[in-house]
Structures are given as C-alpha cells and as structure tokens.
Design an enzyme around this catalytic site. Sequence first.
Site, mmCIF file in Angstrom:
data_model
loop_
_atom_site.group_PDB
_atom_site.id
_atom_site.type_symbol
_atom_site.label_atom_id
_atom_site.label_comp_id
_atom_site.label_asym_id
_atom_site.label_seq_id
_atom_site.Cartn_x
_atom_site.Cartn_y
_atom_site.Cartn_z
ATOM 1 N N ASP A 82 0.904 -0.376 -5.257
ATOM 2 C CA ASP A 82 0.127 -0.927 -4.147
ATOM 3 C C ASP A 82 -1.352 -0.699 -4.420
ATOM 4 O O ASP A 82 -1.820 0.442 -4.444
ATOM 5 C CB ASP A 82 0.540 -0.231 -2.847
ATOM 6 C CG ASP A 82 -0.124 -0.818 -1.611
ATOM 7 O OD1 ASP A 82 -0.990 -1.696 -1.753
ATOM 8 O OD2 ASP A 82 0.233 -0.382 -0.493
ATOM 9 N N ASN A 100 -3.812 -2.047 -2.522
ATOM 10 C CA ASN A 100 -4.587 -2.151 -1.283
ATOM 11 C C ASN A 100 -5.818 -3.058 -1.436
ATOM 12 O O ASN A 100 -6.898 -2.768 -0.919
ATOM 13 C CB ASN A 100 -4.998 -0.778 -0.766
ATOM 14 C CG ASN A 100 -3.823 0.013 -0.208
ATOM 15 O OD1 ASN A 100 -3.278 0.883 -0.889
ATOM 16 N ND2 ASN A 100 -3.416 -0.303 1.013
ATOM 17 N N HIS A 141 6.546 -2.824 7.262
ATOM 18 C CA HIS A 141 5.471 -1.913 6.878
ATOM 19 C C HIS A 141 5.459 -0.712 7.814
ATOM 20 O O HIS A 141 5.050 -0.808 8.968
ATOM 21 C CB HIS A 141 4.119 -2.631 6.930
ATOM 22 C CG HIS A 141 2.965 -1.756 6.582
ATOM 23 N ND1 HIS A 141 2.112 -1.223 7.530
ATOM 24 C CD2 HIS A 141 2.529 -1.286 5.388
ATOM 25 C CE1 HIS A 141 1.201 -0.472 6.946
ATOM 26 N NE2 HIS A 141 1.431 -0.497 5.638
ATOM 27 N N GLU A 165 1.855 -4.857 -4.531
ATOM 28 C CA GLU A 165 1.429 -5.127 -3.157
ATOM 29 C C GLU A 165 -0.096 -5.237 -3.077
ATOM 30 O O GLU A 165 -0.808 -4.377 -3.595
ATOM 31 C CB GLU A 165 1.925 -4.002 -2.257
ATOM 32 C CG GLU A 165 1.705 -4.204 -0.786
ATOM 33 C CD GLU A 165 2.371 -3.104 0.016
ATOM 34 O OE1 GLU A 165 1.826 -2.750 1.081
ATOM 35 O OE2 GLU A 165 3.419 -2.583 -0.419
ATOM 36 N N LYS A 218 0.235 4.465 -4.861
ATOM 37 C CA LYS A 218 -1.036 3.765 -4.724
ATOM 38 C C LYS A 218 -1.713 3.694 -6.090
ATOM 39 O O LYS A 218 -1.640 4.648 -6.882
ATOM 40 C CB LYS A 218 -1.949 4.502 -3.741
ATOM 41 C CG LYS A 218 -1.355 4.690 -2.349
ATOM 42 C CD LYS A 218 -1.266 3.383 -1.590
ATOM 43 C CE LYS A 218 -0.926 3.630 -0.128
ATOM 44 N NZ LYS A 218 -0.902 2.368 0.658
#
Length: 384
Positions: free
Chosen positions: A206, A208, A311, A233, A178
């Site tokens: 990622d 988010n 996912h 992502e 993340k």
Amino acid sequence: MTDTATSGGHGLGARRIDAVDVHAFEVPTDGPDGQEHDGTLAWDSTTMVLVRVHAGGRTGIGYTYGDVSAAAFVSGKLAPLLTGKDPSSPPALWELMGRQIRNAGRPGVGAMAVSAVDIALWDLKARLLDVPLVHLLPAHHDRVPVYGSGGFTNYPLDRLADQLAGWSEQGIPRVKLKTSREPEHDPRRLTAVRKAIGDDTELFADANGALGRKQALYWAHRFHEEWDVRWFEEPVSSADIEGLRMLRQSGPPRLEIAAGEYAYTTRDFVNLVDGFAVDCLQADVTRCGGITGVLEVAGLAAAQHLDLSAHCAPAVSAHAFCAVRRLRHLEYFHDHVRVEHLVFDGNLPPDGGALRPDTSRPGLGLEVKWADAEPHRVHGTRPD
C-alpha cells in the site's frame, strides 16, 4: 407514500429517538517514538468518534475514525435532526441526514458524521428487534475473510517482519505493508517480510498515493516479479483516475490495483468504476455513508462485476460486509484493532482467516468500556 423517517405507526415505528450523544477518544499509537508512517502521512494518534442513539429503552452504537470535528458535526447538525424521529428505517434517516448537511459539506467530515450515525441507527434497530445485525441485513455470507495490515514504513525490520509473520501464524493467509515513503528502502523491507511469512502467504503493498505514474509502474513490476506482491493499493493518488487506469492496464496481470477507501459519496465510487481504475474496489463503512452507504456500493460493484474489499473498522465491517455479494476481504488494521479492543467489549477474533459475527448478541454485539476509554476522551462527557 408514507415517510417512515417522520411518521408514527406500530411496532418499531411507534418508538421515537429519545436522544443522541457523541463522544471522541484519541488513542496514541504504539509505533517507534510514538509515531506511525505510511507513504504520505505521519501520525501519533488515532481518533474514534463514537455516537449513541437511544430509543425504546435500547441504545445503538456507531463510530467513525477521523478528526474530532466530526463529533461537533454530529452534535450540531445531526443529533437535533434525529431526536423524535422513528428509528425503524435507517435508510430513510440516512436520506434525511444527507439533505441536512448539503450546505455544510457532505464529502469528508460530513460523510463520516453521517456514517457514524447510520451505523448506530442500524445497531439500534437490531437491538430493538433483539437480533444480531448480520441477521437484519440482506446477508450473502456468514463470515468476512481478513488480511493483516500494518507494516508501517518507520518500523524497524525486526518489528515489521514479526508483525506480518504473526498474522500469518494466526492463520491469516494474506498480509499488507506500507511502502513508497522512501522507495529505495522498500527492497530490503520486502525481502525481510517475504522471508518471514514464507511463500504461501499472499503479500500486499500500500503506497497511500505516494508515487507518480511512471514511478508506480516501475515499482509495480518490481514488487510482483521480485517479491510476488499480488495487491498494490493506491500506487498513485486515488484522485488520479487516469493514473490508476494506466497501472491497471500496463502493470503485471496478476498484480491487482485497488482504491476506494477515500470515497465518500456514491459518485466517488462511480468515478473509479467508470474510469476502469481498479481491479478490486474498496469501501470504508465509517466514511462512505455507513451501512446504508455500503449497501449502495455493493450493488454498484456487483453490477460492474467487481469485488468489494472492506477498509478497516473490523467490528462494524464484519457485519456490514456479509451483505456484500461480491465480497473479497476486510483490512484487519493494526490501529483500529487496538482502538476497538480498548473501547469495546465484544470484539471478534480472527478465526481461520476470517471474522464471524457473533449471532448470540443483538446488534453489533458491542458494549462500551467507559472506564478504559475515559482517559482518552477529547469530546463529550461520560454517561452516568
């Protein structure tokens, strides 16, 4: 034309759904100070809503991850609808459930509730036929490649590096962390991870949806050029179709833009595909309408020459995504792996960087470990 969701018949169609029961378990995270953080959210627990559908002396299991309100949605809207119905055609019941929740709200919690029930219906049908679920589906594959996922933004550097290196050492050739909660800290985090996993393991990031468009474009180039990141992502919100398209067009050619985990309806996926917003589409079987929903999305992805990535929810996704022709991989997510190993017997370990469905067991091959799950219960009662 006969409606298989409501008519009688022979074989599977002669059986009727006897009951539907719903449970929810809230499992604390194991992050620093009991929390995990990503680019836009901090949380201290993960909730699994578990649905069981009974017919012909067999029980099908399905689940979703989300708020406990999804359990109430299943109990109040879907369980009464299904009782007495023929379980032989999960897609027909999926259509029936979609109509039932129209006014209650289909996207979000409604879609998650339908997803959990749809998974249970497919599992039930496979168990009634005494076949593994993957053999009931139109499978193109016998395994689903995985990537290790976790790397939360509040992990100290040593835990971050150890977690991702651990997946690499297990033979998983791609890992994800993340990013973008505090972008100024990402360079040292990425440097620590790249050093820990070496040059041969693919590195994914990622955000988010934490970044603005220009900010995301800046970090896309840095991620790729300095740490050889190949997958970015949700660099911006998945609702920002134009922003995703801009990043796909203007970012490094070898850095793929991905989104789709928060798509609930087929139209949500069409918006991403028609908007030329992603290089690889994602779908969550516990959000997008269950296995029936995944089959629809798989057709859309194939028609648009896009790969589809699963996912999370590895215990279900390992079966469901074998039926995806343009399969890319599955997110082997730290939180979901922990919860599924707590709640279920029959989980699949990664083998050679992939999950292979257990074809020696019917359905999903899962059995609930009630004694282990019970301390975490927040909805329903333990079966006798």
